[in-house]
Design a protein around this motif. Sequence first.
Motif, PDB file in Angstrom:
ATOM      1  N   UNK A 142      62.942 -31.943 -15.127  1.00 47.70           N
ATOM      2  CA  UNK A 142      62.102 -33.187 -15.586  1.00 47.70           C
ATOM      3  C   UNK A 142      61.462 -32.730 -17.101  1.00 47.70           C
ATOM      4  N   UNK A 143      60.882 -33.721 -17.590  1.00 43.44           N
ATOM      5  CA  UNK A 143      60.438 -33.601 -19.172  1.00 43.44           C
ATOM      6  C   UNK A 143      58.849 -33.767 -19.272  1.00 43.44           C
ATOM      7  N   UNK A 144      58.358 -33.280 -20.275  1.00 39.41           N
ATOM      8  CA  UNK A 144      57.078 -33.565 -20.589  1.00 39.41           C
ATOM      9  C   UNK A 144      56.804 -35.050 -21.104  1.00 39.41           C
ATOM     10  N   UNK A 145      55.699 -35.445 -21.649  1.00 45.00           N
ATOM     11  CA  UNK A 145      55.347 -36.592 -22.136  1.00 45.00           C
ATOM     12  C   UNK A 145      56.462 -36.887 -23.291  1.00 45.00           C
ATOM     13  N   UNK A 146      56.918 -38.149 -23.541  1.00 48.60           N
ATOM     14  CA  UNK A 146      57.833 -38.681 -24.803  1.00 48.60           C
ATOM     15  C   UNK A 146      57.552 -37.967 -26.048  1.00 48.60           C
TER      16      UNK A 146
END
Length: 1449
Positions: A257-261
């Motif tokens: 998963x990633x952090x906010x774009x």
Amino acid sequence: MASDYNPYCQLTRVWVPDPDDVWKAAEITRDYKEGEAVLHLQLEDGTPLEYQVGPKANALPFLRNPDILVGENDLTALSYLHEPAVLHNLRVRFLESNNIYTYCGIVLVAINPYEQLQIYGEEVITAYSGQNMGDMDPHIFAVAEEAYKQMARDEKNQSMIVSGESGAGKTVSAKYAMRYFATVGGSSSDANVEEKVLASNPIMEAIGNAKTTRNDNSSRFGKYIQIGFSRHYHIIGANMRTYLLEKSRVVFQAEDERNYHIFYQLCASASLPEFKDLSLMSAEDFTYTSLGENIFIEGVNDADDFKKTREAFTLLGIKESNQSSIFKIVASILHLGNVEIVSERDGESCHVARNDVHLQHFCRLLGVELKQMDHWLCHRKLATASETFVKTMSCQQAVNARDALAKHIYARLFDWIVEHINKALHTSTKQHSFIGVLDIYGFETFEVNSFEQFCINYANEKLQQQFNSHVFKLEQDEYMKEDIPWTLIDFYDNQPCIDLIEARLGILDLLDEECKVPKGTDQNWAQKLYKQHSSSGHFQKPRMSNTSFIIIHFADKVEYQCEGFLEKNRDTVYEEQINILKASEFQLVADLFQDKSDAPPSKSSKVNVRSLKPVPKVPNKEHRKTVGHQFRSSLHLLMETLNATTPHYVRCVKPNDLKEAFSFDSRRAVQQLRACGVLETIRISAAGYPSRWTYPDFFSRYRVLMRKSDLTSADKKQVCKNLLETLIKEPDMFQFGKTKIFFRAGQVAYLEKLRTDKFRSACIKIQKTVRGWLQRIRYRRVRQAAIGLQRYGRGYLARRYAEFLRRNRATLICQKQYRMVRERREFLRIRRATVTIQAYARGMFTRRIFWEFMLHHKAMLIQKHVRGWLQRKKFRRARDAAIIIQCGFRRMQAKRQLKQLKREARSAEHQKKLNMGMENKIVQLQRKMDEQSKELKTQNEQLVTVNASLGSEVTKLQKQLEQIRIQQPDGGQVESLQEEVERLREELQEAQAHRKRMEEEHGSEKLSLNQRVGELEAENALLKAEKDELNRRIQQQAKNSAADESSASLETELNQERERYQNLLKEFSRLELRNDNLKDEIAVLRFQPGHHRNPSNQSSLEPDSNPPSVSVSEVGDTEGVIELVDEMGVENAAMDISLFLKLQKRVRELETERKRLQVNLDKMEELAKPKGPEPKTPTPDVATGDLAYNNLKESEVDGRLDNSKEPLDKDEALKLLEAQLQTQTRQHRDELEALHTQIELLKDDLEKKQELLDYMSALSPEAKVDYTVQQELTRLTNSNLELKGIAEKMEKNERKLKKQLRIYMKKVQELAAQAAAHDVDQNKDDKNKMIRQETLKRKDKDFEGMLEYLKEDEARLIKTLITDIRPSTVSATVPCLPAYILFMCIRHADYINDDQKVVSLLTSSINGIKKVLKRNNDDFEMMSFWLANSSRLLHCLKQYSGEEVSCSV
């Protein structure tokens, strides 16, 4: 229905449960009779199945719909409305027809295709514009058009509710709906409002969307966008509200998963010139962006998306400076995550790594103090009822606090951006109506469910309740429109579940209550839930856990883990860190953390007006709200908005978890259908008449069941009624409406079965003939084909055998040549390998012999150097031992010499020498004491005169004012008052000009006095040097003179002189004490007129109290005067204008003293000139010494000797010389003792440094670094404390000078008033003088330092001074004002000997202070305020009672 109809007969298709596909299709192979326990089925793959049925087993399976109804675009049109029918219909439309949209009554079901479809272009929008909802295929544009048409037709606000779980396509659906509204309802002006509305999407996706395991662009917050329309239904503006941002994603992401774009977009654009100062790196190098271990999204370019985000910011009117500040804040969050916090050895404290670059970047980007942030990242402040102290945090606590700060900063930045987007979309034009688009999370259940899932499911419970009530209302409206008899439909009501969550003492209330408990824990909260809600039907306790609970939601049972609920609900951020951010030098950063209730202070008035009763400050309740309370409030507001509008529902479904295009997972789909309320909609529809046919459609479909006579009838409605009455015997199974026929569930399937049976009997006859004809044709074709195949097959086999023979011969030839070449190559390879091995072996043996010779040679060299090193080491050890022995012996001799010097210093002779030479100082002190006594008497007389004159003038003015009011008529009074006002203004201007001149003169006078004092000090130093030179000359002369015969007399006179000195010394001590007492009395009489302390105040004048001696230079010190002003207050200090005249008087005294010393020096120089030796007469040196001694005695003794220039006798000269020699000897010994002390200090310092060096050498390199850092921190802390002390002293001096200036201004105003009163007072008679004298006598009783109050007013006094007072209301007045007022009240009660009143007042004061501190235990300002007041009141009471007060108080 026919009485013999059995739906579960042979060839009937049904649905049976399946663990993999949820539902599987099957066909009944044997008729089922009621009461049988087994239903014989056959699956689609031919597998037989015996399905158990009965009251204790499974119920009868669901019936399948006819094929004609499969693939319907509206699920409510199905004959059988149940879960497998809905699931199968959606699967067929999605997989076979690639239709992602399906109606379910008023609900649009949208399935995410995970593929870009060309169905959202401008031509599609044009096609759906103006069309009715059922005229075209289901589409998001159809729902948007329906909302737009209803808004224009009914003039009522509309809402589109888009819900679904993460990855179901909610954000994309909401985006397309907004695009449709922007296209259809475009702005009529040039403001391009619709473009701004669409421009908000990339911004919100950048700051609110992130990659998850279920979706690459998942919205991690809920939003409700209101698009405003004018009367002409053009877009004029918009407004956005957000709900429950997932702040935890800022500091933690799961795998893949990633952090906010926005973080990755900013890192991808770090190479741009405008972002060089952000010190950004790759996203892999930051902790907050690399936790998911995958920073890329397939097919997404973060740099290009960042350009779109910046363009959207610009389009919405956000300035470049604000954009730069936003990016700085985002970059600072990344740097904050990389701040390294190191644990100490004890494990209870920690610190930030030394010279942490990321912390420096964080503080620089946010404009905050580095040292403060460094300190408060590892410390926290704790406030108790009695004190406030700073506590260290462990490493884990500090990391949690750092992450909480990062989440809080991002949440505040998110709210700021949303607020400014709303400002950009706001319009001043009046809004006529609006359409709201709600993009909110759907029902969620995971293996571990926490606080976020609880809030999400709570919101879905509220939305489902609103959805059920709305669907029920629409169903009722449809039946009333068609005049169908209506009976109440019982549908699922989830109000008990909602009450369990939000009612009084519900889950949220108990959670907020536990958060308020200082030591509340998740376990205690769980036990309270078990105790309170164990009887609820929607609440369950798990069997194997005491820290979790189960809630039965409308969609499913969900088990929630209690761990983390309290911390997430509190959303704790330490106030010290927030205060540092509030003090940022960047306005945007400071604005992010300012409370909305704070209002800027008014600058329109310069007058400080305070009410008699202070108004209590309203506490900031918004800051105390928990996350659950805020979410519940925002959810209630959302429900009020939705209930006030006409809702339109879009339910998004995620077909699979692998993100594969057009792949349908039945288990995941049915789970979402249960959660989003689609099946509930179907159940409500099935409870009534779900199937509906118009009369023409029914006639066209079922005409095969009619007779030929019915087909020719013109009244088709009556034909349909006759047919249904014939086919269906139960009248409750259908109803006739105005335009439609309504059927119960299953009746359409029954009609389809009759129609199918009719067609089946006709088809059997056709099939019998056609199948025979087809078989004959097929036989002839097969026979011809078999003959042709045989012919071609035989020819093919012959040709293949000939080819085999040719290839066999060629193969043998190739094998022979290949084997020959292979053997030759192997031989050559072996020969080359043998030669190479021989060469390497011979070289290896040769090198071994060479290395043996080399090792032997090097061993000899090592032995030579080692033996030399051992001899040198032995020599150095012997030399060091000799040096140590020498040092020890020399130290022993030095100690013996030091002891000898100390014994000599303690001897009686030495003490006698030290006590010599004090006579001159005693004489000077006596003379100063006399002068001060005279000055005291003069000042007392002046003080009495000034007080009498001031009192008489005030009385005189009052009398004159009364006479003027009586004498003058009303007509001329106004003119006389105007003239008087003009005259007073002129006098005030003159007084102000005079005050400025006095200030200038005072400044110049003070500067000149300071310069003069410096000059006098320089001259005194010069005179002292000349005196030392003269004493040296006299001693030299005394050594050369041979006065042996007078030594005995000199010794006798010396002893007498010592006795006189001792007496004078005692007298000096007594006079010095008396001088200090007189100075105290002068200060009291001068600055406190009319007030005299009782005898208990004299306790400070006893010898035991050790009063500090006041030097002459301190009498005129400006700083001392300012301190007296602070103690007495501005009012009393303003009454003595002669306070600063002491400086001038002291300078004049110093000038006189300097002239007198200069004259004496000139005389001594004249006497010191050599006059030639004469026999049997005193030598010139002795005469000169006698004359010098005589002159000194004449100048210092007050008139006791005549001022003659005759030389003194020999004995007096010798006495003077002996006194000077003793003085010099004493000075020499003092200097020697000071040098010895300095040597001891240096030795101690050297020993400490040596011990420190030994300790450092024993430490490891890591421990050395830690110890050095600790020493440096200690040094910096001490330096910081010293600098703070200097700053406080400078501020104190500044305040004192300001108070001094206010004293001068008040004195000038009083002088102006006195001058005005003097002009008015000139024409009065002697009678006014008598009044003046009487006023003078009465004024002595005004100032006694007491305050009288009544017993019944005691409660009001405590309420005003303690209970209702606030530190901010008295900050500009006298410090510790409540303590002084209480002390004056206690003094008055003691003065009238009312002990009961004293005890009552003290008890009430103590209880009042305790109540205030208990009520404001978290208010540091209130705690410090009452601590200072209590200390000051105790100090005043001790001083009043006569008890000794220490300087520390």
